[in-house]
Write a protein that holds these residues in place. Structure first.
Motif, mmCIF file in Angstrom:
data_model
loop_
_atom_site.group_PDB
_atom_site.id
_atom_site.type_symbol
_atom_site.label_atom_id
_atom_site.label_comp_id
_atom_site.label_asym_id
_atom_site.label_seq_id
_atom_site.Cartn_x
_atom_site.Cartn_y
_atom_site.Cartn_z
ATOM 1 N N ASN A 170 0.733 -1.277 0.084
ATOM 2 C CA ASN A 170 0.092 -0.006 -0.061
ATOM 3 C C ASN A 170 0.938 1.299 -0.063
ATOM 4 N N MET A 171 1.738 1.274 0.761
ATOM 5 C CA MET A 171 2.773 2.471 0.876
ATOM 6 C C MET A 171 3.583 2.582 -0.351
ATOM 7 N N ARG A 172 4.081 1.526 -1.113
ATOM 8 C CA ARG A 172 4.808 1.465 -2.255
ATOM 9 C C ARG A 172 3.573 2.204 -3.460
ATOM 10 N N ARG A 173 2.353 1.465 -3.408
ATOM 11 C CA ARG A 173 1.592 1.955 -4.575
ATOM 12 C C ARG A 173 1.283 3.470 -4.247
ATOM 13 N N TYR A 174 0.842 4.100 -3.092
ATOM 14 C CA TYR A 174 0.644 5.333 -2.855
ATOM 15 C C TYR A 174 1.974 6.331 -3.172
ATOM 16 N N VAL A 175 3.291 5.931 -2.701
ATOM 17 C CA VAL A 175 4.161 6.843 -3.085
ATOM 18 C C VAL A 175 4.495 6.975 -4.407
ATOM 19 N N LEU A 176 4.863 5.655 -5.106
ATOM 20 C CA LEU A 176 5.151 5.562 -6.280
ATOM 21 C C LEU A 176 4.072 6.268 -7.375
ATOM 22 N N GLY A 177 2.850 6.037 -7.053
ATOM 23 C CA GLY A 177 1.733 6.403 -7.663
ATOM 24 C C GLY A 177 1.634 7.922 -7.578
ATOM 25 N N ASN A 178 2.380 8.505 -6.972
ATOM 26 C CA ASN A 178 2.299 10.104 -6.715
ATOM 27 C C ASN A 178 3.575 10.709 -7.308
ATOM 28 N N VAL A 179 4.398 9.772 -7.888
ATOM 29 C CA VAL A 179 5.669 10.405 -8.645
ATOM 30 C C VAL A 179 5.273 10.872 -10.063
ATOM 31 N N ASP A 183 4.872 15.352 -17.560
ATOM 32 C CA ASP A 183 3.412 15.198 -17.521
ATOM 33 C C ASP A 183 3.065 13.944 -17.715
ATOM 34 N N ALA A 184 3.998 12.932 -17.376
ATOM 35 C CA ALA A 184 3.606 11.565 -17.304
ATOM 36 C C ALA A 184 3.727 11.216 -15.712
ATOM 37 N N GLU A 185 2.744 10.193 -15.395
ATOM 38 C CA GLU A 185 2.701 9.574 -13.986
ATOM 39 C C GLU A 185 2.862 8.044 -14.006
ATOM 40 N N PHE A 186 3.832 7.862 -12.894
ATOM 41 C CA PHE A 186 3.894 6.265 -12.464
ATOM 42 C C PHE A 186 2.632 5.793 -11.841
ATOM 43 N N ASN A 187 2.556 4.368 -12.076
ATOM 44 C CA ASN A 187 1.545 3.695 -11.404
ATOM 45 C C ASN A 187 2.249 2.417 -10.739
ATOM 46 N N TYR A 188 1.867 1.911 -9.692
ATOM 47 C CA TYR A 188 2.198 0.667 -9.091
ATOM 48 C C TYR A 188 1.153 -0.199 -8.815
ATOM 49 N N SER A 189 1.171 -1.466 -9.213
ATOM 50 C CA SER A 189 0.037 -2.390 -9.318
ATOM 51 C C SER A 189 0.182 -3.590 -8.396
ATOM 52 N N GLY A 190 0.924 -3.529 -7.489
ATOM 53 C CA GLY A 190 1.265 -4.724 -6.692
ATOM 54 C C GLY A 190 0.252 -4.983 -5.664
ATOM 55 N N ASP A 191 -0.011 -6.037 -5.328
ATOM 56 C CA ASP A 191 -0.987 -6.485 -4.213
ATOM 57 C C ASP A 191 -0.587 -7.284 -3.203
ATOM 58 N N GLY A 192 -0.995 -6.886 -2.132
ATOM 59 C CA GLY A 192 -0.430 -7.383 -0.833
ATOM 60 C C GLY A 192 -0.626 -8.873 -0.803
ATOM 61 N N THR A 193 -1.621 -9.384 -1.351
ATOM 62 C CA THR A 193 -1.777 -10.929 -0.996
ATOM 63 C C THR A 193 -0.822 -11.663 -1.886
ATOM 64 N N ASP A 194 -0.469 -11.214 -3.105
ATOM 65 C CA ASP A 194 0.546 -11.822 -3.969
ATOM 66 C C ASP A 194 1.723 -11.645 -3.265
ATOM 67 N N TYR A 195 2.123 -10.623 -2.749
ATOM 68 C CA TYR A 195 3.536 -10.292 -1.904
ATOM 69 C C TYR A 195 3.608 -11.151 -0.761
ATOM 70 N N PHE A 196 2.242 -11.272 0.115
ATOM 71 C CA PHE A 196 2.344 -12.321 1.186
ATOM 72 C C PHE A 196 2.795 -13.840 0.610
ATOM 73 N N PHE A 197 2.248 -14.133 -0.114
ATOM 74 C CA PHE A 197 2.322 -15.501 -0.765
ATOM 75 C C PHE A 197 3.973 -15.595 -1.078
ATOM 76 N N LEU A 198 4.170 -14.495 -2.080
ATOM 77 C CA LEU A 198 5.654 -14.476 -2.588
ATOM 78 C C LEU A 198 6.769 -14.857 -1.260
ATOM 79 N N TYR A 199 6.449 -13.985 -0.224
ATOM 80 C CA TYR A 199 7.389 -13.892 0.751
ATOM 81 C C TYR A 199 7.443 -15.074 1.623
#
Length: 319
Positions: A170-179, A183-199
């Motif tokens: 969520n923090m990565r999505r918020y911060v990077l999504g506001n970079v 006039d172009a904007e970044f987007n981060y589409s990661g999901d906490g559930t995917d990250y949990f199982f990856l970890y």
């Protein structure tokens, strides 16, 4: 018009820094910081970032870091005053023989500084970064981010730490999504559930393989961080993907460790250089945004207080 919109363009990231050059900067910075009892640190950091950014290229053109030692020194002094106040309160309550109250206030103060440091660091670092004269920027709202941060912290505490995976994303999505990049904007589409199982997968496989899988775990995390990041402008986008392999991470990690051991730590500059080169050589970019069409939209921001507080807290940078 349709052909122009769907046409794929070529993009290339690279890092051209040399270990010897970086070592020269590090050793001079270290000596001057030592001689000045730490006061030279902001100028040391500015020189180091200026070199690292200048040796990082996109399509043959280097990035630039415009921050100065003077800007960082002002933030450095503010950060010293803030942390000095926190430690002063702690020692005061210890003197008053109520150390428990002092410790609670001390740690609450540190916790309160975390979102301010992250927000301030991004706002400063992005504003002082450019490519072909086009500045980056950060448009996150300090109040909104702070409220979200403490909400995520509370959920992490209530769930006995389990929500930390969702908080991280969520923090990565918020911060990077506001970079912003012009006039172009970044987007981060990661999901906490995917990250949990990856970890979880990485953790248990590392244990089962007696630590060997840790390099493949690092590769999976690198893939996840990179491949969920994209840049958007109007109806066009750039998508980042990773081409790293677990075997490469194994070779890189062991070689870097041996360099540090046999040079008694003096080989850090070469380790950092090898790592930077590896990272940028293994990030591919595909898309249809014409980088020549980017226009300047972001403002200058010269308050480096958040940047210096994040250094004191050893937060690093969320990328």
């Amino acid at each position: 018009m349709e052909e122009t919109t769907t046409k794929k363009l070529e993009y290339q990231l690279s890092y051209t820094g040399k270990g010897g050059d970086f070592f020269s900067i590090i050793i001079v910075n270290w000596l001057l910081t030592l001689i000045t009892l730490g006061l030279y640190y902001p100028w040391a950091k500015a020189k180091q970032l200026n070199y690292l950014y200048g040796e990082t290229h996109l399509n043959g053109d280097s990035f630039a870091f415009h921050g100065t030692g003077k800007e960082m020194f002002k933030g450095f002094i503010k950060a010293l005053l803030i942390f000095g106040t926190l430690y002063g309160l702690l020692f005061l309550f210890i003197y008053l023989e109520i150390p428990a109250v002092g410790l609670i206030l001390f740690y609450l103060g540190f916790l309160a500084l975390l979102p301010l440091a992250i927000h301030g660091s991004y706002r400063y670092r992005m504003s002082r970064t450019s490519w072909r004269g086009i500045r980056f920027g950060y448009r996150g709202d300090r109040k909104e981010f702070t409220l979200n941060f403490f909400k995520w912290i509370l959920l992490t505490i209530v769930t006995l730490g389990f929500y930390s995976f969702w908080m991280s994303i969520n923090m990565r999505r918020y911060v990077l999504g506001n970079v912003r990049f012009g006039d172009a904007e970044f987007n981060y589409s990661g999901d906490g559930t995917d990250y949990f199982f990856l970890y979880i997968k990485g953790y248990f496989l590392t244990i089962i393989t007696f630590g060997i899988y840790i390099f493949w775990w690092q590769k999976d995390l690198f893939d996840y961080y990179v491949s969920n990041l994209s840049l958007h402008k109007d109806d066009k986008e750039l998508q980042l993907t990773s081409t790293a392999t677990g075997g490469d991470f194994l070779t890189l990690g062991i070689t870097n460790l041996l360099i540090l051991i046999f040079t008694l730590g003096l080989g850090y500059a070469w380790v950092a250089t090898r790592t930077m080169k590896y990272i940028f050589e293994h990030i591919e970019i595909e898309g249809n945004i014409d980088l020549d069409s980017l226009t300047q939209t972001e403002e200058n921001f010269k308050d480096a207080t958040g940047e210096d507080i994040s250094d004191f807290l050893d937060l690093g940078f969320i990328i």
